[in-house]
Enzyme design. Structure first.
Site, mmCIF file in Angstrom:
data_model
loop_
_atom_site.group_PDB
_atom_site.id
_atom_site.type_symbol
_atom_site.label_atom_id
_atom_site.label_comp_id
_atom_site.label_asym_id
_atom_site.label_seq_id
_atom_site.Cartn_x
_atom_site.Cartn_y
_atom_site.Cartn_z
ATOM 1 N N GLU A 1 0.814 -1.218 0.000
ATOM 2 C CA GLU A 1 0.000 0.000 0.000
ATOM 3 C C GLU A 1 0.844 1.264 0.000
ATOM 4 O O GLU A 1 0.524 2.237 -0.701
ATOM 5 C CB GLU A 1 -0.953 -0.007 1.193
ATOM 6 N N HIS B 1 -9.559 -5.648 10.798
ATOM 7 C CA HIS B 1 -10.229 -5.478 9.511
ATOM 8 C C HIS B 1 -11.623 -4.873 9.668
ATOM 9 O O HIS B 1 -12.449 -4.972 8.763
ATOM 10 C CB HIS B 1 -10.354 -6.826 8.798
#
Length: 377
Positions: free
Chosen positions: A100, A169
């Site tokens: 990322e 998450h």
């Protein structure tokens, strides 16, 4: 009917002037019916709305391109980018490594040079790996360059709790990114929101954080021909009143808008008229719409699934106290996620995220209906 009138006219049985007058009365009504039938029964999932918005903006502007993990060959982890690699090719739909920080930095650099990247995070929890680029490189550059460098980039992906994916998450980043000057932060609820706001985000000259919700991707919503038009776009910074009411204002965004609407329906059966505001935009926040509603209803309940401390609800509460305090007839109620990391166990997960009952009970307290404090848990 019109065919019959034309045949009668041609036969000469009825004067043409009389027919013309009849048509003038009938045609507006037929036009209304046509518009009604054109939208009747039309639905679109949030997934389809996002996909169509990306497709149309890529078609309209060759500077728009997509990048992220599995956005191309796999067609997106949630199939938001389905069909786009085949249509636009690998130069505009870029599969990236699982890094990322790397691909977000590349995207920001491309935006510096006038391209319009749309960067997908498989979940916004993974954006933590790239937050330096989002905040220090994207959000601040226009200011640091004295307005000489625009950063037209969109960071998009699922945000907040899904189901059974535990602490790392499941976090809502609405308040995190809404805290930062230089960013615009959008969070759609319906297919109309998703389509109109994503188009607005891609066209905007500033960096936009676009917070979707995994649970909503497969949900269908009614949609009009106006929304399906390729020119359709929603204004950034404007909330939408999803349901009008007179007794209490409920503010929410993303998945929680649906919960708020369910709560409003339950409350209506008990004689409480709730106004539900879909925030749509977290930064800028539509303070004017919120305060106007509170001045009408005199009560406020804020709903979000993020952590309570320094949350979106806290900011809304501050705005109402600053601008509309004298209109309040009851303390503001805040409904938020539990102040703990998201549990993995299903029963505990449900307790950690706001439910419809929590909203109903908060509204009843605001309206001085008898609800024990313990019922808020």
């Amino acid at each position: 009917m019109l065919g019959l009138m034309r045949r009668v006219s041609m036969s000469g049985s009825i004067p043409t002037s009389m027919l013309r007058q009849s048509l003038q009365r009938i045609l507006p009504g037929l036009a209304i019916l046509e518009r009604g039938y054109s939208t009747l029964g039309k639905e679109m999932t949030v997934r389809e709305a996002l996909n169509s918005a990306l497709d149309e903006e890529m078609s309209a502007d060759p500077k728009v391109f997509l990048m992220g993990e599995e956005v191309g060959e796999y067609q997106g982890a949630y199939k938001i980018t389905k069909g786009l690699l085949e249509k636009y090719g690998p130069e505009r739909v870029l599969d990236t490594p699982i890094t990322e920080a790397g691909f977000t930095g590349i995207g920001v650099g491309a935006a510096y040079y006038g391209l319009r990247p749309v960067v997908e995070f498989m979940t916004f929890n993974f954006s933590m790996q790239a937050i330096d680029h989002i905040i220090n490189s994207a959000a601040k550059m226009n200011y640091m360059s004295a307005g000489n460098i625009s950063v037209p980039i969109v960071f998009r992906g699922p945000n907040g709790a899904a189901a059974g994916v535990s602490s790392q998450h499941s976090q809502c980043y609405g308040a995190w990114y809404a805290h930062v000057p230089g960013l615009k932060v959008l969070s759609p609820y319906s297919s109309e929101d998703a389509r109109g706001l994503l188009k607005a985000a891609i066209r905007d000259p500033d960096p936009v954080v676009f917070l979707e919700n995994e649970i909503l991707y497969g949900q269908s919503f009614p949609i009009s021909d106006e929304v399906l038009d390729s020119s359709f776009c929603l204004p950034i910074g404007k909330a939408k009143i999803e349901r009008e009411g007179k007794d209490v204002t409920i503010t929410a965004f993303s998945k929680m808008v649906g919960y708020a609407l369910q709560a409003a329906e339950v409350l209506s059966k008990e004689g409480i008229s709730a106004e539900v505001i879909n925030l749509r935009s977290l930064r800028p926040l539509d303070r004017a719409a919120i305060n106007a509603s509170v001045r009408k209803t005199t009560r406020l309940v804020t709903v979000e699934e993020g952590f309570p401390q320094h949350g979106i609800g806290a900011e809304i509460c501050a705005s109402v106290v600053e601008e509309s305090f004298e209109y309040l007839d009851a303390p503001v109620e805040r409904i938020a996620g539990a102040d703990v990391p998201m549990p993995y166990a299903a029963n505990l997960e449900r307790l950690a995220v706001p439910q419809v009952d929590n909203i109903v009970n908060a509204v009843k307290r605001a309206c001085f209906r008898s609800v024990p404090v313990a019922a808020a848990a």
